[in-house]
Design a protein around this motif. Structure first.
Motif, PDB file in Angstrom:
ATOM      1  N   ARG A  34      22.108  38.465  24.140  1.00  0.00           N
ATOM      2  CA  ARG A  34      22.777  38.517  22.839  1.00  0.00           C
ATOM      3  C   ARG A  34      22.947  39.943  22.339  1.00  0.00           C
ATOM      4  O   ARG A  34      23.733  40.194  21.411  1.00  0.00           O
ATOM      5  N   ALA A  35      22.246  40.889  22.946  1.00  0.00           N
ATOM      6  CA  ALA A  35      22.463  42.295  22.601  1.00  0.00           C
ATOM      7  C   ALA A  35      23.842  42.768  23.040  1.00  0.00           C
ATOM      8  O   ALA A  35      24.367  43.767  22.523  1.00  0.00           O
ATOM      9  N   PHE A  36      24.465  42.040  24.002  1.00  0.00           N
ATOM     10  CA  PHE A  36      25.778  42.431  24.513  1.00  0.00           C
ATOM     11  C   PHE A  36      26.913  41.621  23.888  1.00  0.00           C
ATOM     12  O   PHE A  36      28.082  41.952  24.078  1.00  0.00           O
ATOM     13  N   GLY A  37      26.584  40.549  23.175  1.00  0.00           N
ATOM     14  CA  GLY A  37      27.613  39.713  22.570  1.00  0.00           C
ATOM     15  C   GLY A  37      27.107  38.295  22.383  1.00  0.00           C
ATOM     16  O   GLY A  37      25.902  38.028  22.426  1.00  0.00           O
ATOM     17  N   GLU A  38      28.031  37.385  22.193  1.00  0.00           N
ATOM     18  CA  GLU A  38      27.706  35.986  21.934  1.00  0.00           C
ATOM     19  C   GLU A  38      27.737  35.174  23.225  1.00  0.00           C
ATOM     20  O   GLU A  38      28.689  35.270  24.004  1.00  0.00           O
ATOM     21  N   LEU A  39      26.697  34.374  23.462  1.00  0.00           N
ATOM     22  CA  LEU A  39      26.719  33.447  24.594  1.00  0.00           C
ATOM     23  C   LEU A  39      27.762  32.370  24.314  1.00  0.00           C
ATOM     24  O   LEU A  39      27.829  31.824  23.213  1.00  0.00           O
ATOM     25  N   VAL A  40      28.590  32.053  25.333  1.00  0.00           N
ATOM     26  CA  VAL A  40      29.653  31.077  25.126  1.00  0.00           C
ATOM     27  C   VAL A  40      29.544  29.957  26.156  1.00  0.00           C
ATOM     28  O   VAL A  40      29.041  30.159  27.268  1.00  0.00           O
ATOM     29  N   PRO A  41      30.016  28.746  25.800  1.00  0.00           N
ATOM     30  CA  PRO A  41      29.939  27.615  26.728  1.00  0.00           C
ATOM     31  C   PRO A  41      30.772  27.853  27.984  1.00  0.00           C
ATOM     32  O   PRO A  41      31.821  28.498  27.953  1.00  0.00           O
ATOM     33  N   GLN A  42      30.289  27.288  29.094  1.00  0.00           N
ATOM     34  CA  GLN A  42      30.943  27.432  30.385  1.00  0.00           C
ATOM     35  C   GLN A  42      31.783  26.183  30.679  1.00  0.00           C
ATOM     36  O   GLN A  42      32.154  25.438  29.785  1.00  0.00           O
ATOM     37  N   TYR A  43      32.105  25.968  31.955  1.00  0.00           N
ATOM     38  CA  TYR A  43      33.043  24.910  32.322  1.00  0.00           C
ATOM     39  C   TYR A  43      32.635  23.535  31.808  1.00  0.00           C
ATOM     40  O   TYR A  43      33.482  22.731  31.425  1.00  0.00           O
ATOM     41  N   ASP A  44      31.335  23.249  31.815  1.00  0.00           N
ATOM     42  CA  ASP A  44      30.882  21.920  31.413  1.00  0.00           C
ATOM     43  C   ASP A  44      30.435  21.855  29.959  1.00  0.00           C
ATOM     44  O   ASP A  44      29.877  20.862  29.517  1.00  0.00           O
ATOM     45  N   GLY A  45      30.668  22.952  29.214  1.00  0.00           N
ATOM     46  CA  GLY A  45      30.302  22.982  27.811  1.00  0.00           C
ATOM     47  C   GLY A  45      28.905  23.480  27.530  1.00  0.00           C
ATOM     48  O   GLY A  45      28.520  23.604  26.362  1.00  0.00           O
ATOM     49  N   SER A  46      28.127  23.791  28.579  1.00  0.00           N
ATOM     50  CA  SER A  46      26.751  24.258  28.415  1.00  0.00           C
ATOM     51  C   SER A  46      26.683  25.784  28.430  1.00  0.00           C
ATOM     52  O   SER A  46      27.522  26.443  29.063  1.00  0.00           O
TER      53      SER A  46
END
Length: 242
Positions: A34-46
């Motif tokens: 999270r120091a580099f940005g926002e975690l975002v969902p991948q192909y399956d939404g996780s």
């Protein structure tokens, strides 16, 4: 005095990748990334995807096989594509292979002749959607190198898509060039990219409890084949604040 984060940000800027060490758990990984940005969902939404060999993928070039995976950027059919890709090594392969391989696509573009280089900015491709859970985009139409309004360049690439029309093809896949996104030129481009990659790649066997982070809008990546099916990485996508 520079902080550890400053060092990692500097490495991402200078070389396109960096290695975070001493990270044992999912929670520690998420906090560090999270120091580099926002975690975002991948192909399956996780937010997390487990990169581990599984039955049923033995004849495919896929993250859940042990086969070689050829050069690509992650999620080229998404808009935007993930800014950074991160692999957290939970169990390292003990067979001496399974390396994550990286190369700077900007250097590849600069190495091309004028006509081929211009085509990367001008010829658009239907980058297919690639979602396993109905989450995300249905695909985008963009050139290999997209110039944004702010002047940034976003690179999309898939050796497999350009040569087989699929992202995760069977190992022995072949197809008529007229059915491919860029036809024979796409095969020509993919072969040039693969040759450049083999000459210029950085090969990393990620240590356990470490995370390899790289700029997915700049670097292409691949994976060498391996035999140790206990190998286990956790993948994250990160959206940077631009």
């Amino acid at each position: 005095m520079s902080t550890a984060l400053d060092v990692h940000v500097g490495e991402l800027t200078e070389q396109g990748h960096t290695l975070l060490r001493g990270i044992a758990t999912d929670e520690e990984a998420a906090e560090a990334l999270r120091a580099f940005g926002e975690l975002v969902p991948q192909y399956d939404g996780s937010l997390r995807y487990q990169v581990k060999a599984a039955p049923g993928f033995e004849e495919r070039r896929y993250s859940k096989s042990v086969n070689t995976i050829l050069v690509h950027t992650e999620a080229p059919g998404w808009n935007p594509t993930p800014s950074y890709l991160a692999l957290h090594c939970r169990v390292q392969a003990t067979c001496g292979s399974g390396h994550t391989e990286l190369a700077d696509m900007r250097q590849f573009v600069a190495s091309l002749g004028e006509q081929d280089r211009a085509a990367l900015y001008e010829r658009e491709i239907e980058w297919l959607g690639h979602n396993t859970g109905g989450v995300g985009t249905e695909g985008v139409r963009r050139p290999v190198v997209e110039r944004t309004e702010s002047g940034r360049e976003i690179l999309r690439f898939s050796y497999n898509l350009l040569t087989t029309g699929q992202y995760d093809p069977p190992v022995d896949a072949s197809v008529d060039p007229v059915e491919l996104p860029l036809g024979s030129f796409g095969i020509h481009l993919a072969e040039q990219a693969e040759a450049f990659f083999r000459e210029n790649k950085v090969s990393v066997l990620i240590p356990e409890d470490s995370i390899l982070v790289w700029d997915n809008q700049r670097m292409v990546h691949a994976r060498s084949a391996y035999r140790d099916a206990k190998r286990h990485l956790t993948r994250y996508w990160v959206a940077a604040q631009r």
